[in-house]
Design a protein around this motif. Structure first.
Motif, PDB file in Angstrom:
ATOM      1  N   GLY A   1      30.987  17.977 -12.156  1.00 23.64           N
ATOM      2  CA  GLY A   1      30.075  19.122 -12.209  1.00 23.64           C
ATOM      3  C   GLY A   1      28.626  18.689 -12.345  1.00 23.64           C
ATOM      4  N   HIS A   2      28.378  17.694 -13.201  1.00 21.94           N
ATOM      5  CA  HIS A   2      27.016  17.174 -13.352  1.00 21.94           C
ATOM      6  C   HIS A   2      26.524  16.520 -12.067  1.00 21.94           C
ATOM      7  CE1 HIS A   2      26.022  17.917 -17.534  1.00 21.94           C
ATOM      8  NE2 HIS A   2      27.255  17.613 -17.850  1.00 21.94           N
TER       9      HIS A   2
ATOM     10  N   THR B   1      27.455  17.177  -9.013  1.00 15.81           N
ATOM     11  CA  THR B   1      27.217  18.227  -8.027  1.00 15.81           C
ATOM     12  C   THR B   1      25.905  18.951  -8.318  1.00 15.81           C
ATOM     13  OG1 THR B   1      29.600  18.520  -7.744  1.00 15.81           O
ATOM     14  CG2 THR B   1      28.190  20.311  -6.982  1.00 15.81           C
ATOM     15  N   SER B   2      25.680  19.287  -9.590  1.00 15.76           N
ATOM     16  CA  SER B   2      24.439  19.970  -9.969  1.00 15.76           C
ATOM     17  C   SER B   2      23.221  19.097  -9.709  1.00 15.76           C
ATOM     18  CB  SER B   2      24.474  20.351 -11.442  1.00 15.76           C
ATOM     19  OG  SER B   2      25.492  21.278 -11.687  1.00 15.76           O
ATOM     20  N   LYS B   3      23.349  17.815  -9.981  1.00 14.98           N
ATOM     21  CA  LYS B   3      22.226  16.897  -9.805  1.00 14.98           C
ATOM     22  C   LYS B   3      21.776  16.840  -8.348  1.00 14.98           C
ATOM     23  CE  LYS B   3      20.890  12.131 -10.695  1.00 14.98           C
ATOM     24  NZ  LYS B   3      21.330  10.812 -11.123  1.00 14.98           N
ATOM     25  N   LYS B   4      22.701  16.977  -7.423  1.00 15.27           N
ATOM     26  CA  LYS B   4      22.367  16.925  -5.998  1.00 15.27           C
ATOM     27  C   LYS B   4      21.475  18.091  -5.576  1.00 15.27           C
ATOM     28  CE  LYS B   4      26.499  14.417  -4.641  1.00 15.27           C
ATOM     29  NZ  LYS B   4      27.789  14.470  -3.959  1.00 15.27           N
ATOM     30  N   SER B   5      21.534  19.198  -6.313  1.00 17.44           N
ATOM     31  CA  SER B   5      20.755  20.373  -5.931  1.00 17.44           C
ATOM     32  C   SER B   5      19.340  20.374  -6.502  1.00 17.44           C
ATOM     33  CB  SER B   5      21.486  21.643  -6.365  1.00 17.44           C
ATOM     34  OG  SER B   5      21.522  21.725  -7.775  1.00 17.44           O
ATOM     35  N   ILE B   6      18.990  19.391  -7.322  1.00 18.16           N
ATOM     36  CA  ILE B   6      17.656  19.334  -7.926  1.00 18.16           C
ATOM     37  C   ILE B   6      16.665  18.740  -6.932  1.00 18.16           C
ATOM     38  CG2 ILE B   6      16.276  18.327  -9.776  1.00 18.16           C
ATOM     39  CD1 ILE B   6      18.771  18.465 -11.511  1.00 18.16           C
TER      40      ILE B   6
END
Length: 117
Positions: free
Chosen positions: A91-92, A94-99
């Motif tokens: 989850g982290h 995946t979220s990091k890729k959107s920053i």
């Protein structure tokens, strides 16, 4: 955590290995003894981590009861933790890729603090 010290951080591919190898267990010396006397959740590292990562209190209590009674073995409780941590790390990632740079810039831009007392 330092990437130069392989025991100081947990990478996705190493979660299973590190938990199985380094997480202190509250289980007994033999399977038979563990099933007879149960495990000690107060010292079991996998269970202690689950108190933070298991969101369902009823499920956590069931794990505690099963482990304490000997119905669940140390390997089983570690497997539950491995699955939970893998999901958190994924989850982290995946979220990091959107920053984006714009998002980072928005957080890092100095601005006047307003205190309304």
């Amino acid at each position: 955590m330092s990437a130069s010290d392989p025991n100081s951080s947990i990478f996705l591919k190493e979660i299973k290995e590190k938990i199985n190898k380094y997480a202190y267990s509250g289980g007994r010396d033999t399977v038979e003894e563990h099933q007879e006397k149960g495990g000690d959740c107060s010292v079991d590292v996998a269970f202690q981590y689950l108190t933070y990562f298991e969101e369902n209190d009823e499920q956590l209590e069931k794990i505690r009861q099963d482990y304490s009674s000997g119905a669940m073995l140390s390997g089983e409780i570690k497997k539950i933790l491995i699955e939970k941590l893998t999901r958190v790390v994924l989850g982290h990632q995946t979220s990091k890729k959107s920053i984006t740079e714009d998002i980072v810039r928005g957080f890092m831009t100095p601005r006047q603090l307003v205190f309304d007392f």
